[in-house]
Design a protein around this motif. Structure first.
Motif, PDB file in Angstrom:
ATOM      1  N   HIS A   1       0.870  -1.181   0.000  1.00  0.00           N
ATOM      2  CA  HIS A   1       0.000   0.000   0.000  1.00  0.00           C
ATOM      3  C   HIS A   1       0.904   1.226   0.000  1.00  0.00           C
ATOM      4  O   HIS A   1       2.009   1.208   0.546  1.00  0.00           O
ATOM      5  N   SER A   2       0.442   2.289  -0.599  1.00  0.00           N
ATOM      6  CA  SER A   2       1.290   3.471  -0.789  1.00  0.00           C
ATOM      7  C   SER A   2       1.652   4.156   0.523  1.00  0.00           C
ATOM      8  O   SER A   2       2.696   4.802   0.622  1.00  0.00           O
ATOM      9  N   GLY A   3       0.792   4.034   1.536  1.00  0.00           N
ATOM     10  CA  GLY A   3       0.981   4.821   2.755  1.00  0.00           C
ATOM     11  C   GLY A   3       0.465   6.233   2.542  1.00  0.00           C
ATOM     12  O   GLY A   3      -0.557   6.625   3.095  1.00  0.00           O
ATOM     13  N   VAL A   4       1.180   7.002   1.735  1.00  0.00           N
ATOM     14  CA  VAL A   4       0.780   8.366   1.368  1.00  0.00           C
ATOM     15  C   VAL A   4       1.032   8.529  -0.123  1.00  0.00           C
ATOM     16  O   VAL A   4       2.083   8.124  -0.626  1.00  0.00           O
ATOM     17  N   LEU A   5       0.079   9.108  -0.818  1.00  0.00           N
ATOM     18  CA  LEU A   5       0.267   9.381  -2.242  1.00  0.00           C
ATOM     19  C   LEU A   5       0.897  10.748  -2.436  1.00  0.00           C
ATOM     20  O   LEU A   5       0.623  11.693  -1.683  1.00  0.00           O
ATOM     21  N   ASP A   6       1.739  10.879  -3.439  1.00  0.00           N
ATOM     22  CA  ASP A   6       2.284  12.183  -3.802  1.00  0.00           C
ATOM     23  C   ASP A   6       1.204  13.042  -4.453  1.00  0.00           C
ATOM     24  O   ASP A   6       0.199  12.522  -4.956  1.00  0.00           O
TER      25      ASP A   6
ATOM     26  N   GLY B   1      -1.169  14.697  -6.888  1.00  0.00           N
ATOM     27  CA  GLY B   1      -1.571  14.324  -8.230  1.00  0.00           C
ATOM     28  C   GLY B   1      -1.500  12.837  -8.520  1.00  0.00           C
ATOM     29  O   GLY B   1      -1.905  12.387  -9.593  1.00  0.00           O
ATOM     30  N   GLN B   2      -1.007  12.067  -7.577  1.00  0.00           N
ATOM     31  CA  GLN B   2      -0.856  10.626  -7.789  1.00  0.00           C
ATOM     32  C   GLN B   2      -2.146   9.903  -7.384  1.00  0.00           C
ATOM     33  O   GLN B   2      -2.853  10.315  -6.465  1.00  0.00           O
ATOM     34  N   THR B   3      -2.458   8.823  -8.082  1.00  0.00           N
ATOM     35  CA  THR B   3      -3.573   7.959  -7.725  1.00  0.00           C
ATOM     36  C   THR B   3      -3.023   6.575  -7.376  1.00  0.00           C
ATOM     37  O   THR B   3      -1.856   6.275  -7.632  1.00  0.00           O
ATOM     38  N   SER B   4      -3.868   5.747  -6.787  1.00  0.00           N
ATOM     39  CA  SER B   4      -3.423   4.390  -6.478  1.00  0.00           C
ATOM     40  C   SER B   4      -2.997   3.665  -7.752  1.00  0.00           C
ATOM     41  O   SER B   4      -2.059   2.854  -7.731  1.00  0.00           O
TER      42      SER B   4
ATOM     43  N   THR C   1      -1.667   5.063 -10.586  1.00  0.00           N
ATOM     44  CA  THR C   1      -0.361   5.534 -11.050  1.00  0.00           C
ATOM     45  C   THR C   1       0.734   5.155 -10.055  1.00  0.00           C
ATOM     46  O   THR C   1       1.878   4.900 -10.456  1.00  0.00           O
ATOM     47  N   TRP C   2       0.397   5.078  -8.751  1.00  0.00           N
ATOM     48  CA  TRP C   2       1.381   4.612  -7.769  1.00  0.00           C
ATOM     49  C   TRP C   2       1.786   3.172  -8.062  1.00  0.00           C
ATOM     50  O   TRP C   2       2.972   2.835  -8.018  1.00  0.00           O
ATOM     51  N   GLU C   3       0.810   2.363  -8.392  1.00  0.00           N
ATOM     52  CA  GLU C   3       1.092   0.972  -8.695  1.00  0.00           C
ATOM     53  C   GLU C   3       2.041   0.846  -9.893  1.00  0.00           C
ATOM     54  O   GLU C   3       2.969   0.034  -9.892  1.00  0.00           O
ATOM     55  N   LYS C   4       1.817   1.687 -10.907  1.00  0.00           N
ATOM     56  CA  LYS C   4       2.637   1.640 -12.123  1.00  0.00           C
ATOM     57  C   LYS C   4       4.015   2.254 -11.909  1.00  0.00           C
ATOM     58  O   LYS C   4       5.031   1.696 -12.340  1.00  0.00           O
ATOM     59  N   ASP C   5       4.071   3.399 -11.219  1.00  0.00           N
ATOM     60  CA  ASP C   5       5.316   4.175 -11.152  1.00  0.00           C
ATOM     61  C   ASP C   5       6.187   3.863  -9.940  1.00  0.00           C
ATOM     62  O   ASP C   5       7.384   4.176  -9.939  1.00  0.00           O
ATOM     63  N   VAL C   6       5.601   3.281  -8.900  1.00  0.00           N
ATOM     64  CA  VAL C   6       6.358   3.017  -7.671  1.00  0.00           C
ATOM     65  C   VAL C   6       6.434   1.520  -7.371  1.00  0.00           C
ATOM     66  O   VAL C   6       7.516   0.964  -7.171  1.00  0.00           O
ATOM     67  N   LEU C   7       5.276   0.865  -7.321  1.00  0.00           N
ATOM     68  CA  LEU C   7       5.249  -0.545  -6.935  1.00  0.00           C
ATOM     69  C   LEU C   7       5.906  -1.431  -7.996  1.00  0.00           C
ATOM     70  O   LEU C   7       6.735  -2.296  -7.661  1.00  0.00           O
ATOM     71  N   TRP C   8       5.533  -1.226  -9.259  1.00  0.00           N
ATOM     72  CA  TRP C   8       6.063  -2.115 -10.278  1.00  0.00           C
ATOM     73  C   TRP C   8       7.584  -2.010 -10.426  1.00  0.00           C
ATOM     74  O   TRP C   8       8.247  -3.059 -10.535  1.00  0.00           O
ATOM     75  N   PRO C   9       8.184  -0.835 -10.399  1.00  0.00           N
ATOM     76  CA  PRO C   9       9.654  -0.783 -10.426  1.00  0.00           C
ATOM     77  C   PRO C   9      10.306  -1.544  -9.268  1.00  0.00           C
ATOM     78  O   PRO C   9      11.387  -2.127  -9.435  1.00  0.00           O
ATOM     79  N   PHE C  10       9.660  -1.537  -8.098  1.00  0.00           N
ATOM     80  CA  PHE C  10      10.173  -2.332  -6.976  1.00  0.00           C
ATOM     81  C   PHE C  10      10.175  -3.812  -7.338  1.00  0.00           C
ATOM     82  O   PHE C  10      11.152  -4.533  -7.064  1.00  0.00           O
TER      83      PHE C  10
ATOM     84  N   LYS D   1     -12.268   0.599  -1.605  1.00  0.00           N
ATOM     85  CA  LYS D   1     -11.725   0.120  -2.868  1.00  0.00           C
ATOM     86  C   LYS D   1     -10.868   1.174  -3.561  1.00  0.00           C
ATOM     87  O   LYS D   1     -11.217   2.355  -3.599  1.00  0.00           O
ATOM     88  N   GLU D   2      -9.717   0.710  -4.094  1.00  0.00           N
ATOM     89  CA  GLU D   2      -8.815   1.584  -4.841  1.00  0.00           C
ATOM     90  C   GLU D   2      -8.595   1.003  -6.233  1.00  0.00           C
ATOM     91  O   GLU D   2      -8.606  -0.221  -6.422  1.00  0.00           O
ATOM     92  N   GLU D   3      -8.366   1.870  -7.196  1.00  0.00           N
ATOM     93  CA  GLU D   3      -8.127   1.399  -8.549  1.00  0.00           C
ATOM     94  C   GLU D   3      -6.742   0.771  -8.632  1.00  0.00           C
ATOM     95  O   GLU D   3      -5.756   1.288  -8.107  1.00  0.00           O
TER      96      GLU D   3
END
Length: 620
Positions: A247-252, A254-257, A259-268, A302-304
């Protein structure tokens, strides 16, 4: 070289390794008729969106999480107090719980208690306990588990606790005192506790290099496992789950769940995948989880997500998700109990997302509380979840629409904790808050097993629900599957999939007994299709009606026997039904039931005729 010849060559090569590296197990040749029980059969890859073993068979993984005890300090972040307890648990999981796989929890805080220093004593103990399951013929995928980021975010008098990151990682952050406000459930800390949110955010953004440290420890852990498990054991390690419930904890801004999944989680996950390769796990997939609340069944939660923007994951990744009925657990949003087809849509979405990403799916956690105010829902909730893993068609409509079943889903129930109700955990190191009841963690009580007063594992749920018929290995592809377990809700037998009156002989044969029906398309394999046989299906009470043959009390397996039984690997006493026909492209069916006692040949022949006609009508 043709695939089958490669598979046979692989069996011979791996079998040689098996016989020479059996460790503490006595060296013995496999019986000729069980030639397929070699490490090649344990090896797992992803092919065409399904799990495949080294013999090319489609595999379904069923089992449990081992175990939530890893979250506790009681046994230093290990699932068991000893290897002997691990062996006891593994045997029971196979023989009582019907499992062929486990998600094996590991704890970062104990693997790296000092920054940059991996505790090899911890890794050795974890490896030995993992080996107990592998030796029992149970496939394993480890999971670096975390909840609420870390126990070290919580004070001695906190209402809740966490697990995961080591103390040094928390000390770097300078986080505020944890406070969740009005939190009725521990999971609310994920989105309401500022300390948890900030620490989680810092991990994903690699503040102070904590993510780098974790990845380095993960690589060292995987390297250790590969080097210290025998080749036969390592063949049964099917992959690795990098991070529990991200889970993101906190979104930056303009970020959504999404875009967080694509830009933060997936690179991890890509970084973790590279560490797997460096550790010698190139052939094993990463069991990657999307953002935690992508499939929550409460609207405001629910989050996208669900890897909508990642593209095709391919065979080096597995779509790995959890599902809990939060409506049922809340006691507020769901009145009454679960019913036939309750979760076919939810689990159908899992199938669809896995197919869209080009890989296999696993539901690595699902379950329901077994004590407390909503525990009365557990028998129906769990039955409905297992039903939805078996097929995406509700029971009442299955016989008229079996082709809509979809792939049989793999899944590991939360959880299998033999110490349930017998823990002694000092919550957050507070000697005044000794936790002994349930799972000893945030008031949870979900374990399917416990130890009785003699120290013997016993089930806490209906064995008819847990120990199930399922197609553990299909020589070809499963087209449709259903299982009516006849499990109980109190004194009520739950029957959601009656054999229709249009099949009177089949209906009479099944009677009030349990039954399973598998339809599969063969691929020319000489290897058998395997179905797990629960303890409620002793050979003497098992009847099989198939286009391959009709039998009451199936005989012991030989290569020349199309319908037979054999022990499952691991020597735990569990059994399987083996169905063999080396044709290609043929549609087969097999009805397995324990409902008949000495059925006459006329009834068996009539049932076979009905099923053959039904199969042609439904599948052409």
């Amino acid at each position: 070289m043709p695939r089958k010849r490669l598979c046979l060559l692989g069996v011979l090569l791996l079998l040689t390794g098996y016989l020479s590296t059996a460790g503490a197990q006595p060296a013995r040749a496999l019986p000729d008729e069980l030639w397929f029980d070699a490490p090649a059969a344990a090896t797992l890859t992803v092919e065409d969106g399904r799990f495949k073993d080294g013999l090319g068979r489609e595999v379904v993984l069923r089992g449990y999480n081992v175990s939530g005890t890893t979250k506790l300090k009681e046994h230093r972040g290990l699932p068991f107090a000893s290897v002997a307890d691990a062996r006891k648990s593994a045997r029971a999981l196979r023989a009582l719980g019907g499992g062929n796989s486990v998600r094996f929890l590991l704890h970062w805080a104990y693997a790296e208690p000092v920054r940059g220093q991996v505790d090899t004593a911890y890794l050795a103990a974890a490896t030995a306990q993992m080996g107990a399951f592998l030796d029992a013929g149970i496939r394993v995928y480890p999971d670096f588990h975390q909840d609420l980021y870390s126990r070290w975010l919580f004070g001695a008098n906190s209402w809740y606790t966490g697990d995961g990151a080591p103390r040094w990682a928390v000390d770097l952050g300078g986080y505020p005192d944890e406070f969740c406000g009005i939190c009725l459930f521990w999971g609310q800390n994920i989105t309401q506790n500022e300390a948890v949110k900030r620490a989680t955010y810092d991990f994903w953004h690699n503040r102070h290099g904590v993510q780098d440290a974790f990845l380095t420890t993960a690589e060292k852990t995987m390297t250790y496992l590969r080097q210290h498990l025998t080749p036969a054991q390592f063949a049964g390690v099917v992959g690795f789950d990098p991070w529990n419930e991200p889970h993101s904890g906190v979104l930056d801004p303009g970020q959504t769940s999404r875009t967080w999944e694509k830009d933060v989680l997936w690179p991890f996950y890509e970084r973790f995948r590279a560490r797997m390769d460096a550790a010698g796990w190139q052939a094993k997939p990463a069991f990657v989880e999307p953002t935690l609340f992508w499939n929550a069944n409460i609207g405001f939660q629910k989050e996208e997500g669900g890897f909508l923007d990642v593209g095709r994951l391919g065979p080096r990744y597995v779509f790995n998700t959890h599902f809990y009925d939060q409506k049922a657990i809340s006691g507020i949003f769901m009145w009454g109990k679960a019913a036939d087809g309750q979760y076919v849509t939810d689990f159908g979405t899992v199938r669809d997302r896995a197919a869209a990403t080009g890989t296999a799916a696993v539901i690595s956690e699902f379950g329901h509380p077994l004590s407390g105010g909503v525990s009365d829902k557990a028998p129906t909730v769990l039955k409905a979840m297992y039903q939805a893993m078996d097929s995406r068609v509700r029971g009442s409509g299955w016989w008229t629409n079996p082709s809509g079943s979809g792939p049989v889903l793999s899944g590991q129930q939360w959880q299998w904790d033999i110490y349930n109700g017998r823990h002694r955990e000092l919550m957050n190191d507070n000697p005044g808050k000794v936790q002994t009841e349930g799972d000893a963690w945030n008031d949870e009580d979900l374990s399917a097993v416990r130890l009785d007063d003699s120290g013997t594992p016993v089930l806490r749920q209906d064995a008819r629900l847990l120990d199930r018929v399922y197609p553990s290995a299909t020589a070809g592809s499963a087209v449709a599957f259903t299982y009516e377990d006849r499990s109980r809700d109190g004194a009520t037998t739950l029957t959601w999939n009656e054999v229709p009156r249009s099949l009177p002989a089949v209906r009479q044969l099944v009677g009030s007994g349990q039954y399973a029906l598998l339809v599969w398309r063969s691929d020319g394999s000489a290897e058998p299709t395997e179905l797990h046989l629960p303890a409620s299906f002793p050979t003497s009470a098992t009847t099989v009606v198939s286009d391959l043959g009709v039998t009451v009390s199936p005989p012991a397996y030989t290569r020349a026997t199309p319908v037979a039984v054999a022990s499952e690997p691991g020597g735990t006493g569990s059994r399987r039904l083996l169905l063999t026909d080396a044709d290609s492209g043929t549609l087969h069916y097999a009805l397995v039931t324990n409902g008949a006692t000495a059925p006459p040949a006329t009834l068996l022949d009539a049932a076979r005729t009905e099923l053959s006609t039904w199969t042609v009508a439904q599948f052409g």
